[in-house]
Structure formats: C-alpha cells, structure tokens
Write a protein that holds these residues in place. Sequence first.
Motif, mmCIF file in Angstrom:
data_model
loop_
_atom_site.group_PDB
_atom_site.id
_atom_site.type_symbol
_atom_site.label_atom_id
_atom_site.label_comp_id
_atom_site.label_asym_id
_atom_site.label_seq_id
_atom_site.Cartn_x
_atom_site.Cartn_y
_atom_site.Cartn_z
ATOM 1 N N PRO A 61 0.477 -0.865 -0.416
ATOM 2 C CA PRO A 61 -0.090 0.236 0.152
ATOM 3 C C PRO A 61 0.643 1.236 -0.439
ATOM 4 O O PRO A 61 1.310 1.287 0.617
ATOM 5 N N TYR A 62 0.845 2.189 -0.651
ATOM 6 C CA TYR A 62 1.233 3.343 -0.838
ATOM 7 C C TYR A 62 2.831 3.323 -2.009
ATOM 8 O O TYR A 62 3.526 4.620 -1.650
ATOM 9 N N LYS A 63 3.242 2.505 -1.993
ATOM 10 C CA LYS A 63 4.361 1.883 -2.903
ATOM 11 C C LYS A 63 4.361 1.673 -3.740
ATOM 12 O O LYS A 63 5.034 2.473 -4.890
ATOM 13 N N GLY A 64 3.524 0.788 -4.004
ATOM 14 C CA GLY A 64 3.276 -0.480 -5.419
ATOM 15 C C GLY A 64 3.077 -1.240 -5.381
ATOM 16 O O GLY A 64 2.996 -2.071 -4.381
ATOM 17 N N ALA A 65 2.944 -2.143 -6.994
ATOM 18 C CA ALA A 65 3.574 -3.429 -7.007
ATOM 19 C C ALA A 65 4.877 -3.508 -6.847
ATOM 20 O O ALA A 65 6.156 -3.118 -7.873
ATOM 21 N N PHE A 66 5.951 -4.745 -6.346
ATOM 22 C CA PHE A 66 6.853 -5.197 -6.323
ATOM 23 C C PHE A 66 7.265 -6.603 -6.805
ATOM 24 O O PHE A 66 6.206 -7.598 -6.258
ATOM 25 N N VAL A 67 8.082 -7.711 -8.091
ATOM 26 C CA VAL A 67 8.069 -8.659 -7.868
ATOM 27 C C VAL A 67 8.378 -9.578 -6.898
ATOM 28 O O VAL A 67 8.886 -8.387 -5.835
#
Length: 229
Positions: A61-67
């Motif tokens: 949340p509030y940072k993004g999507a990451f592998v």
Amino acid sequence: MALEQEQEIYQAIKQAIIEQKMRPNMQLVEEVLAESFGVSRTPVRNVVRRLAAEKLVTIIPYKGAFVSCPTIDEAKQVFEMRRVIETAVVRKVCEHLGDEQYQLLHQLIRDEHDAQHHGNIFAAIRITGDFHLRLAEASGNEYYSRYLEELISLSYVIIALYGEQKTKCCDDHQLILEAIRSGQTEQAEQLMNDHLLEIEQALKFEEQYERPSSLSDIFPHHVRMTSLS
C-alpha cells in the motif's frame, strides 16, 4: 479484445519473471508497462492483481507492486510444502496412470533434456515446472494442481533470487516416472522427496542479487503485442 490484451500482458510479465529478467523486488510501474505494451493502465492493473493473487507479485500500500522477494524462511516453507503435496501426488498417481498421461510426461522429460543439452536454462526450468504440474493433474485431485501451481510459481522467484544460473543434467524425473509406471509407490515417493530436497539444498541462501534492468529495457516499445501491431 480486452481479455486477449490482458492475457498477452500477463504471459509476457510472467515469462519475464520466470526467465529472471524481472528480478525480486523490482517494481512494476503501471505507467511504464502501459506505455511499453501500448495499452491503458486498466489492463495492466488487472494483470498486476492477477500476479499478486499467484504470489508472484507483492502489492505494498502507498508504494506499489513489486516482484515477490521470498525470505529464506519463506523459501524453505515453499519447498517443505511442495514435498508434502508432491509425495502425496505420486502416491495417488501410482494408483492410475494412463498411457496418454505417461506419454505426455515422458515427452516433457525429453523436452527438458533437449533444453538442458542446448544450455537453455530458462526453458528447462519452465518445462520442469510443467512436468510437476502435469503429474499433479494426473492424480485426479484438482486441489493438488491448484495449490501446486502457486508453489511452483514461487519456486521460479526463489530460484531467481537464490539459485545458480547454470544448467544441470537431471535424471530424477525419468526415475520418478518409471517408478510410478511400475507401481513402486514407496520408491516413487522417496525419489520425489529427495529430488525436491536436492533442489532446495542447491540454493544459495544469500540475500544478494544483481541490480535489475529497467522495465523499458525488458519490454521495449518496439516489442508490442502482436494484436496491436
């Protein structure tokens, strides 16, 4: 058309993760991916959610999507669970393995050896995953294959993070298949358990890896989906 776009984007990103082009902890920036694939952010967002459901991607949340970047403990838990499920799978498959299923699994082994012979490590890894999934499907228990698919997807990420980038000739699958074919249940279970344990023990549990390439390098503008060209 929209569903086809999403499926192509999904396949491209998942393949990039399997082939270790997209490394653990690499961020999936929607704007960059949308521009690279020549689509709006909506299908990209749907794909990211689908990959998150498969545990290949982690949404913060509030940072993004990451592998996803499994910890050492999480990696060990994945292989522990695989041993539990896959020894049960071979026990079940020993009860009924049809000729057509046998031929399909045997062909995958041939394809795996061919990929290894040509030094194509990523194709070999993908085919290895297919072998284990097809074996689970042959058990007739859909829950085995459903949960195993997620565990194998995580295994790709774990190998990308902790594995060595080299091919290794492996005859384990052939031995497992022949034990199943001849009804040697205990032998097949032991072979599968040892096989998965060997894969885990070969991992280098050091939380260090190369700096990833940028998304625009992985999905260049000129490599658009064929349906959009």
